[in-house]
Design a protein around this motif. Structure first.
Motif, short mmCIF file in Angstrom:
data_model
loop_
_atom_site.label_atom_id
_atom_site.label_comp_id
_atom_site.label_asym_id
_atom_site.label_seq_id
_atom_site.Cartn_x
_atom_site.Cartn_y
_atom_site.Cartn_z
N GLN A 1 2.36 1.76 -3.54
CA GLN A 1 1.34 2.34 -4.42
C GLN A 1 1.10 3.80 -4.08
OE1 GLN A 1 -1.89 -0.23 -3.39
NE2 GLN A 1 -1.26 -1.85 -4.79
N GLY A 2 0.94 4.08 -2.80
CA GLY A 2 0.70 5.44 -2.36
C GLY A 2 1.88 6.35 -2.66
N TRP B 1 -3.92 7.94 0.66
CA TRP B 1 -3.91 6.66 -0.06
C TRP B 1 -3.79 5.49 0.92
CZ3 TRP B 1 -4.39 5.50 -5.27
CH2 TRP B 1 -4.15 4.17 -5.61
N VAL B 2 -2.78 5.54 1.76
CA VAL B 2 -2.53 4.43 2.69
C VAL B 2 -3.66 4.33 3.71
CG1 VAL B 2 -0.97 3.59 4.50
CG2 VAL B 2 -0.03 4.47 2.36
N ARG C 1 0.85 -1.21 0.00
CA ARG C 1 0.00 0.00 0.00
C ARG C 1 0.88 1.25 0.00
NH1 ARG C 1 -2.97 -3.13 3.61
NH2 ARG C 1 -1.99 -2.16 5.41
N SER D 1 -1.16 13.24 0.19
CA SER D 1 -1.57 12.25 -0.81
C SER D 1 -1.23 10.84 -0.36
CB SER D 1 -0.89 12.54 -2.15
OG SER D 1 -1.20 13.82 -2.61
N LEU D 2 -0.02 10.66 0.16
CA LEU D 2 0.41 9.36 0.65
C LEU D 2 -0.45 8.90 1.82
CD1 LEU D 2 2.49 7.02 0.70
CD2 LEU D 2 3.91 8.47 2.17
N ALA E 1 1.52 9.60 -4.84
CA ALA E 1 1.87 10.85 -4.15
C ALA E 1 3.03 11.56 -4.84
CB ALA E 1 2.22 10.57 -2.69
N GLY F 1 4.21 3.09 4.65
CA GLY F 1 3.21 2.01 4.74
C GLY F 1 3.51 1.06 5.88
N GLY G 1 7.38 5.95 0.41
CA GLY G 1 6.02 5.45 0.60
C GLY G 1 6.00 4.07 1.22
N GLY H 1 0.52 11.32 7.48
CA GLY H 1 1.11 11.56 6.17
C GLY H 1 1.64 12.97 6.04
N ARG I 1 -6.87 2.75 2.50
CA ARG I 1 -6.74 1.35 2.14
C ARG I 1 -6.32 0.48 3.32
NH1 ARG I 1 -6.73 4.51 -1.86
NH2 ARG I 1 -7.24 3.87 -3.98
#
Length: 189
Positions: free
Chosen positions: A41-42, A168-169, A38, A164-165, A46, A100, A96, A122, A172
């Motif tokens: 991806q983030g 995202w994390v 995750r 953003s990171l 990001a 995570g 990232g 984040g 999810r």
């Protein structure tokens, strides 16, 4: 709570009746692997968002292009736009992944709402990376001193990255429901 305590909490899961059972090593590894994935991806998303934010404002490549031109290849940073952007993306994805994993340790066994915590942690993480970037990467390694307006945009870009990171994390990451929490809903009355 110390990291070792978080790992112990991650090692056990409480079922709906309150019984605790040990989680095998495979489950812990799988949980951490999922968290790092995750983060990867983030970090990718990001970094794209941060780069899209900073490029039109600063009208220059990220400092990773300076790093590339100084330590890997000859020439000016503008001679290596692809390498500079690729290295910047690599930094962002790697950072990232670390976030995570750390966020997974932080949320293990907690009764939290990971989305909100993701944004908070984040943004803090993005600012820590920004401070590291200025002090270590720019000053110590590259001998670059930014003007005040450039420095503000450098920090703002890393805040965009962190938000953003974290979004995202956090979005999810499954939270643990807190049965004692009372929810208030705005009915518009």
């Amino acid at each position: 709570m110390a990291v070792s305590d978080r790992l112990r909490r991650l090692r056990s899961i409480t079922d709906t009746e309150g019984h605790t059972s040990d989680v095998d090593d495979h489950s812990r590894e799988e949980h951490l692997t999922d968290a790092v994935a995750r983060g990867v991806q983030g970090g990718f998303v990001a970094t794209l968002m941060m780069t899209a934010f900073r490029l039109p404002l600063l009208r220059s490549l990220p400092p990773s292009a300076n790093f590339w031109s100084q330590y890997v290849a000859d020439g000016e940073p503008d001679d290596h736009p692809i390498a500079g952007l690729a290295l910047h993306l690599l930094y962002g994805v790697g950072s990232g992944a670390i976030f995570g994993g750390l966020f997974s340790l932080y949320t293990a066994g907690r009764s939290i709402e990971p989305e909100g915590r993701g944004l908070v942690w984040g943004s803090i993480y993005g600012m820590v990376l920004s401070a590291f970037g200025v002090q270590v990467m720019l000053h110590a390694l590259l001998d670059i001193r930014l003007e005040a307006d450039e420095l503000a945009l450098f920090h703002a870009g890393h805040l965009v990255y962190g938000l953003s990171l974290g979004a995202w994390v956090g979005s999810r990451t499954e939270g643990v429901e807190n049965p004692d929490r009372e929810y208030e809903y705005d009915t518009g009355n």
